[in-house]
Design an enzyme around this catalytic site. Structure first.
Site, PDB file in Angstrom:
ATOM      1  N   ARG A  71       0.807  -1.219   0.000  1.00 26.96           N
ATOM      2  CA  ARG A  71       0.000   0.000   0.000  1.00 26.96           C
ATOM      3  C   ARG A  71       0.837   1.265   0.000  1.00 26.96           C
ATOM      4  O   ARG A  71       0.291   2.365   0.010  1.00 26.96           O
ATOM      5  CB  ARG A  71      -0.852   0.006   1.257  1.00 26.96           C
ATOM      6  CG  ARG A  71      -2.275  -0.449   1.004  1.00 26.96           C
ATOM      7  CD  ARG A  71      -2.896  -0.621   2.363  1.00 26.96           C
ATOM      8  NE  ARG A  71      -4.271  -0.285   2.361  1.00 26.96           N
ATOM      9  CZ  ARG A  71      -5.250  -1.186   2.373  1.00 26.96           C
ATOM     10  NH1 ARG A  71      -4.998  -2.458   2.298  1.00 26.96           N
ATOM     11  NH2 ARG A  71      -6.484  -0.788   2.445  1.00 26.96           N
ATOM     12  N   ARG A  99     -21.741  -3.484   3.078  1.00 32.01           N
ATOM     13  CA  ARG A  99     -20.984  -4.746   3.221  1.00 32.01           C
ATOM     14  C   ARG A  99     -21.341  -5.503   4.508  1.00 32.01           C
ATOM     15  O   ARG A  99     -21.512  -4.923   5.568  1.00 32.01           O
ATOM     16  CB  ARG A  99     -19.488  -4.452   3.237  1.00 32.01           C
ATOM     17  CG  ARG A  99     -18.678  -5.710   3.588  1.00 32.01           C
ATOM     18  CD  ARG A  99     -17.221  -5.604   3.297  1.00 32.01           C
ATOM     19  NE  ARG A  99     -16.636  -4.381   3.777  1.00 32.01           N
ATOM     20  CZ  ARG A  99     -15.490  -3.890   3.314  1.00 32.01           C
ATOM     21  NH1 ARG A  99     -14.829  -4.520   2.372  1.00 32.01           N
ATOM     22  NH2 ARG A  99     -15.014  -2.771   3.801  1.00 32.01           N
ATOM     23  N   ARG A 148     -17.949  -4.237   9.565  1.00 32.81           N
ATOM     24  CA  ARG A 148     -16.632  -3.817  10.063  1.00 32.81           C
ATOM     25  C   ARG A 148     -16.723  -2.451  10.737  1.00 32.81           C
ATOM     26  O   ARG A 148     -17.498  -1.594  10.304  1.00 32.81           O
ATOM     27  CB  ARG A 148     -15.633  -3.756   8.897  1.00 32.81           C
ATOM     28  CG  ARG A 148     -15.011  -5.093   8.606  1.00 32.81           C
ATOM     29  CD  ARG A 148     -14.216  -5.138   7.337  1.00 32.81           C
ATOM     30  NE  ARG A 148     -13.367  -4.005   7.052  1.00 32.81           N
ATOM     31  CZ  ARG A 148     -12.615  -3.908   5.957  1.00 32.81           C
ATOM     32  NH1 ARG A 148     -12.612  -4.887   5.070  1.00 32.81           N
ATOM     33  NH2 ARG A 148     -11.867  -2.853   5.737  1.00 32.81           N
TER      34      ARG A 148
HETATM   35  P1  AP5 Z   1      -8.480  -3.613   4.169  1.00 32.88           P
HETATM   36  O1  AP5 Z   1      -9.208  -4.566   4.992  1.00 32.88           O
HETATM   37  O2  AP5 Z   1      -7.527  -4.110   3.167  1.00 32.88           O
HETATM   38  O3  AP5 Z   1      -9.530  -2.633   3.503  1.00 32.88           O
HETATM   39  P2  AP5 Z   1      -9.551  -1.808   2.119  1.00 32.88           P
HETATM   40  O4  AP5 Z   1      -8.355  -1.807   1.292  1.00 32.88           O
HETATM   41  O5  AP5 Z   1     -10.083  -0.499   2.546  1.00 32.88           O
HETATM   42  O6  AP5 Z   1     -10.525  -2.625   1.245  1.00 32.88           O
HETATM   43  P3  AP5 Z   1     -11.851  -3.299   1.661  1.00 32.88           P
HETATM   44  O7  AP5 Z   1     -11.581  -4.578   2.387  1.00 32.88           O
HETATM   45  O8  AP5 Z   1     -12.739  -2.302   2.351  1.00 32.88           O
HETATM   46  O9  AP5 Z   1     -12.535  -3.545   0.252  1.00 32.88           O
HETATM   47  P4  AP5 Z   1     -12.300  -4.704  -0.813  1.00 32.88           P
HETATM   48  O10 AP5 Z   1     -11.625  -4.131  -1.992  1.00 32.88           O
HETATM   49  O11 AP5 Z   1     -11.713  -5.916  -0.191  1.00 32.88           O
HETATM   50  O12 AP5 Z   1     -13.818  -4.962  -1.224  1.00 32.88           O
HETATM   51  P5  AP5 Z   1     -14.797  -6.197  -0.873  1.00 32.88           P
HETATM   52  O13 AP5 Z   1     -14.483  -7.365  -1.720  1.00 32.88           O
HETATM   53  O14 AP5 Z   1     -14.914  -6.388   0.589  1.00 32.88           O
HETATM   54  O15 AP5 Z   1      -7.690  -2.603   5.117  1.00 32.88           O
HETATM   55  C1  AP5 Z   1      -8.328  -2.033   6.238  1.00 32.88           C
HETATM   56  C2  AP5 Z   1      -7.371  -1.103   6.965  1.00 32.88           C
HETATM   57  O16 AP5 Z   1      -6.239  -1.839   7.443  1.00 32.88           O
HETATM   58  C3  AP5 Z   1      -6.762   0.020   6.123  1.00 32.88           C
HETATM   59  O17 AP5 Z   1      -7.632   1.152   6.057  1.00 32.88           O
HETATM   60  C4  AP5 Z   1      -5.482   0.318   6.906  1.00 32.88           C
HETATM   61  O18 AP5 Z   1      -5.770   1.055   8.078  1.00 32.88           O
HETATM   62  C5  AP5 Z   1      -5.053  -1.067   7.335  1.00 32.88           C
HETATM   63  N1  AP5 Z   1      -4.165  -1.738   6.351  1.00 32.88           N
HETATM   64  C6  AP5 Z   1      -4.460  -2.853   5.622  1.00 32.88           C
HETATM   65  N2  AP5 Z   1      -3.426  -3.210   4.859  1.00 32.88           N
HETATM   66  C7  AP5 Z   1      -2.438  -2.307   5.099  1.00 32.88           C
HETATM   67  C8  AP5 Z   1      -1.136  -2.145   4.583  1.00 32.88           C
HETATM   68  N3  AP5 Z   1      -0.617  -2.999   3.673  1.00 32.88           N
HETATM   69  N4  AP5 Z   1      -0.402  -1.098   5.039  1.00 32.88           N
HETATM   70  C9  AP5 Z   1      -0.896  -0.235   5.967  1.00 32.88           C
HETATM   71  N5  AP5 Z   1      -2.130  -0.341   6.489  1.00 32.88           N
HETATM   72  C10 AP5 Z   1      -2.902  -1.369   6.059  1.00 32.88           C
HETATM   73  O19 AP5 Z   1     -16.174  -5.585  -1.448  1.00 32.88           O
HETATM   74  C11 AP5 Z   1     -16.787  -4.465  -0.816  1.00 32.88           C
HETATM   75  C12 AP5 Z   1     -18.309  -4.640  -0.887  1.00 32.88           C
HETATM   76  O20 AP5 Z   1     -18.729  -4.524  -2.242  1.00 32.88           O
HETATM   77  C13 AP5 Z   1     -18.813  -6.011  -0.425  1.00 32.88           C
HETATM   78  O21 AP5 Z   1     -20.029  -5.828   0.238  1.00 32.88           O
HETATM   79  C14 AP5 Z   1     -19.005  -6.817  -1.724  1.00 32.88           C
HETATM   80  O22 AP5 Z   1     -20.050  -7.777  -1.604  1.00 32.88           O
HETATM   81  C15 AP5 Z   1     -19.362  -5.713  -2.712  1.00 32.88           C
HETATM   82  N6  AP5 Z   1     -18.862  -5.939  -4.064  1.00 32.88           N
HETATM   83  C16 AP5 Z   1     -17.626  -6.403  -4.411  1.00 32.88           C
HETATM   84  N7  AP5 Z   1     -17.493  -6.424  -5.749  1.00 32.88           N
HETATM   85  C17 AP5 Z   1     -18.660  -5.938  -6.267  1.00 32.88           C
HETATM   86  C18 AP5 Z   1     -19.126  -5.707  -7.590  1.00 32.88           C
HETATM   87  N8  AP5 Z   1     -18.366  -5.972  -8.640  1.00 32.88           N
HETATM   88  N9  AP5 Z   1     -20.370  -5.193  -7.753  1.00 32.88           N
HETATM   89  C19 AP5 Z   1     -21.163  -4.913  -6.651  1.00 32.88           C
HETATM   90  N10 AP5 Z   1     -20.755  -5.117  -5.373  1.00 32.88           N
HETATM   91  C20 AP5 Z   1     -19.521  -5.623  -5.181  1.00 32.88           C
HETATM   92 MG    MG Z   2     -10.945  -6.373   1.721  1.00 33.05          MG
END
Ligand code: AP5
Ligand code: MG
Length: 216
Positions: A88, A127, A159
């Site tokens: 990231r 979500r 979450r």
């Molecule tokens: P993390 O848990 O990685 O969260 P994020 O990157 O913000 O991504 P999300 O998990 O929220 O979304 P996603 O892309 O996985 O989407 P999802 O499939 O769930 O990180 C959380 C926190 O941890 C960060 O903010 C930071 O503080 C820390 N962190 C993590 N890694 C770090 C690192 N490397 N360095 C530093 N800090 C770090 O889908 C979302 C929703 O949309 C679901 O409900 C799903 O059903 C729906 N959905 C998915 N695809 C579609 C589609 N095509 N059409 C319609 N709905 C859809």
């Molecule tokens: Mg995720």
């Protein structure tokens, strides 16, 4: 093969990586999941992590690098990794290259799911994650039903960082700190840009074709 799934919060990284893991027998490394696990332990480190996650800020690189080193040392996972939401920062990307290189491994491709801010906000606010099996659903777009989910609905959880204020901050952090890494991978010809607005299965078909072509 080792794959990076890249994209803003709510892009669908977790959703797609769960599907990829099943089809290609890979191991998912979600730094977000690992950090949430650590936060549950209520240690000094866990409390610090929870504070940063709930603010929408990044956790320091040093903490992330320690998590990753342990995984890369596990020989049964060699060349079977799918990184979800990692690296990231440019520093994390360079460290990952170095660590993989030390173990004679490399990144095979970077799949970037491209979705705009309005869509990710709606996705994140709807979500629901199953605390028992880890599957991800959505109240509006992809509800949990008897045919796609075998656990009881009592395990569906929201979450703590899935609120509007934190999502806006997470998106801002992504634009400022994470998006610039794409050039690093573009320069290495590893980048595949995917329209993340499409339907979940349509996106998966596109990803499946890319991974299959890498295996050939
Ligand atoms: P993390 O848990 O990685 O969260 P994020 O990157 O913000 O991504 P999300 O998990 O929220 O979304 P996603 O892309 O996985 O989407 P999802 O499939 O769930 O990180 C959380 C926190 O941890 C960060 O903010 C930071 O503080 C820390 N962190 C993590 N890694 C770090 C690192 N490397 N360095 C530093 N800090 C770090 O889908 C979302 C929703 O949309 C679901 O409900 C799903 O059903 C729906 N959905 C998915 N695809 C579609 C589609 N095509 N059409 C319609 N709905 C859809
Ligand atoms: Mg995720």
């Amino acid at each position: 093969m080792n794959i990076i799934l890249f994209g803003p919060p709510g892009a669908g990284k977790g959703t797609q990586s769960n599907k990829i893991v099943n089809l290609f027998n890979l191991h998912k490394v979600s730094t977000g999941d690992l950090l949430r696990q650590e936060a549950k332990n209520e240690t000094i480190l866990g409390d610090k992590i929870k504070l940063l996650i709930d603010k929408g800020s990044l956790v320091p690189d040093e903490i992330i690098n320690n998590l990753i080193v342990n995984i890369l040392l596990n020989k049964s996972l060699f060349n079977r990794l799918i990184f979800d939401g990692y690296p990231r920062t440019l520093s994390q990307a360079k460290t990952l290259d170095q660590l993989l290189n030390n173990h004679n491994q490399k990144i095979s491709c970077v799949l970037s799911l491209e979705v705009d801010e309005k869509i990710v906000i709606k996705r994140i606010l709807g979500r629901q994650t199953c605390t028992k099996c880890g599957l991800i659903f959505n109240k509006y777009f992809n509800p949990s039903t008897k045919s796609n989910h075998s656990c009881d609905s009592k395990f569906l959880d929201k979450r703590s960082d899935d609120n509007e204020e934190t999502v806006l901050e997470r998106y801002k952090t992504y634009i400022e700190k994470t998006l610039p890494i794409l050039d690093f991978y573009k320069d290495q010809n590893l980048l595949h840009q995917i329209n993340g607005d499409d339907d979940i299965n349509q996106i998966f078909e596109e990803i499946r074709a890319i991974i299959t072509s890498l295996e050939a």
